[in-house]
Design an enzyme around this catalytic site. Structure first.
Site, PDB file in Angstrom:
ATOM      1  N   HIS A 195       0.464   1.557 -13.445  1.00 56.18           N
ATOM      2  CA  HIS A 195       1.111   0.069 -13.691  1.00 56.18           C
ATOM      3  C   HIS A 195       2.749   0.704 -13.751  1.00 56.18           C
ATOM      4  O   HIS A 195       3.042   1.880 -14.547  1.00 56.18           O
ATOM      5  CB  HIS A 195       0.722  -0.086 -15.349  1.00 56.18           C
ATOM      6  N   GLY A 233       0.804  -1.160  -0.021  1.00 53.24           N
ATOM      7  CA  GLY A 233      -0.009   0.079   0.046  1.00 53.24           C
ATOM      8  C   GLY A 233       0.867   1.428  -0.051  1.00 53.24           C
ATOM      9  O   GLY A 233       0.339   2.178   0.378  1.00 53.24           O
ATOM     10  N   LEU A 250     -11.247  -6.812 -12.397  1.00 52.73           N
ATOM     11  CA  LEU A 250     -12.665  -6.237 -12.265  1.00 52.73           C
ATOM     12  C   LEU A 250     -13.555  -6.822 -13.596  1.00 52.73           C
ATOM     13  O   LEU A 250     -13.057  -6.732 -14.632  1.00 52.73           O
ATOM     14  CB  LEU A 250     -12.621  -4.757 -12.505  1.00 52.73           C
ATOM     15  N   GLU A 301     -11.902  -2.905 -20.441  1.00 50.60           N
ATOM     16  CA  GLU A 301     -12.103  -4.251 -20.634  1.00 50.60           C
ATOM     17  C   GLU A 301     -10.900  -4.748 -20.967  1.00 50.60           C
ATOM     18  O   GLU A 301     -10.440  -6.098 -20.720  1.00 50.60           O
ATOM     19  CB  GLU A 301     -13.340  -4.740 -21.413  1.00 50.60           C
ATOM     20  N   ALA A 320       8.581   8.011  -9.664  1.00 51.27           N
ATOM     21  CA  ALA A 320       7.356   7.974 -10.606  1.00 51.27           C
ATOM     22  C   ALA A 320       6.053   7.787  -9.932  1.00 51.27           C
ATOM     23  O   ALA A 320       5.107   8.628  -9.654  1.00 51.27           O
ATOM     24  CB  ALA A 320       7.482   7.217 -11.798  1.00 51.27           C
TER      25      ALA A 320
HETATM   26  C1  GRF Z   1       3.003  -0.919  -7.793  1.00 50.42           C
HETATM   27  O1  GRF Z   1       4.069  -1.254  -8.103  1.00 50.42           O
HETATM   28  C2  GRF Z   1       1.949  -0.693  -8.763  1.00 50.42           C
HETATM   29  O2  GRF Z   1       2.362   0.070  -9.635  1.00 50.42           O
HETATM   30  C3  GRF Z   1       1.495  -1.824  -9.044  1.00 50.42           C
HETATM   31  O3  GRF Z   1       1.616  -2.704  -7.877  1.00 50.42           O
HETATM   32  C4  GRF Z   1       2.663  -2.136  -6.923  1.00 50.42           C
HETATM   33  C5  GRF Z   1       1.682  -1.836  -5.978  1.00 50.42           C
HETATM   34  O4  GRF Z   1       2.550  -1.348  -4.871  1.00 50.42           O
HETATM   35  N1  GRF Z   1       0.115  -1.945  -9.844  1.00 50.42           N
HETATM   36  P1  GRF Z   1       1.893  -0.771  -3.149  1.00 50.42           P
HETATM   37  O5  GRF Z   1       1.024  -1.731  -2.581  1.00 50.42           O
HETATM   38  O6  GRF Z   1       1.148   0.486  -3.556  1.00 50.42           O
HETATM   39  O7  GRF Z   1       3.133  -0.628  -2.403  1.00 50.42           O
END
Ligand code: GRF
Length: 198
Positions: free
Chosen positions: A110, A12, A94, A148, A180
């Site tokens: 992502h 998180g 989802l 989707e 980032a």
């Molecule tokens: C992050 O690298 C995000 O880009 C990807 O999953 C990871 C989640 O990390 N979709 P966190 O739980 O927010 O530390």
């Protein structure tokens, strides 16, 4: 003021970045009012608790099929009057009914520059492993709307991050988050809330 739900599955840190930006008054048009985790016991739930945000665990495994899972998510969003959904490391898919109910209101982060290293199977460290294997010199993160197609929705924001000699998937993941993700996601959420709250 829009109600924002953040969906998580792990540590998180992106949720934390959103909460921190909000605590500094960074989002005048939205507030995180609900955190949903796909797993029990993840640290993201602690982060929600520490920030005084309501949380719930909704695990795909507890439902017989995708449709029942989607229905539970949608009902939970409805009960909590959720306007915007942020996928911040949420590892469950989802379904169509959820996506259709929130057109251009579900954001995902992502950890690559889409269209590189994205789509089915590219999650977590796998994304950074693939980037290192290919030998790219620049990677980064992308915030996009969810449709989707896996990682296929319209791109909202991107930020490039350098790949350095000797990087491991772990060191690259850390740099992409620090340079980032934690900046891009709260900023994109602020923009979307502002646009929708007019
Ligand atoms: C992050 O690298 C995000 O880009 C990807 O999953 C990871 C989640 O990390 N979709 P966190 O739980 O927010 O530390």
């Amino acid at each position: 003021m829009l109600n924002v739900a953040v969906l998580v599955s792990g540590g998180g840190t992106n949720l934390q970045a959103i909460l921190d930006s909000e605590a500094k008054g960074g989002n005048p048009h939205g507030k995180v009012t609900l955190v949903i985790s796909s797993k029990e016991g993840v640290y993201a739930l602690e982060r929600a608790k520490n920030a005084g945000v309501k949380s719930e665990v909704i695990s795909r495994k507890s439902f017989a099929n995708q449709q029942d899972f989607d229905e539970k998510l949608l009902n939970t969003f409805k009960e909590n009057k959720i306007d915007v959904v942020v996928l911040a490391g949420f590892l469950s898919i989802l379904g169509e009914s959820v996506i259709k109910a929130y057109p251009n209101r579900i954001l995902n982060i992502h950890p690559s520059l889409i269209p590189s290293f994205c789509g089915a199977g590219y999650y977590g460290l796998k994304v950074h492993e693939a980037a290192l294997k290919k030998g790219v010199k620049v990677t980064g993160a992308t915030v996009h709307f969810v449709n989707e197609i896996c990682d296929g929705g319209a791109i909202i924001a991107q930020k490039a991050v350098e790949v350095l000699d000797g990087d491991t998937p772990e060191s690259l993941q850390k740099r992409v988050m620090e340079q980032a993700e934690w900046e891009l996601l709260p900023a994109a959420l602020v923009d979307i809330c502002k646009q929708l709250d007019c």
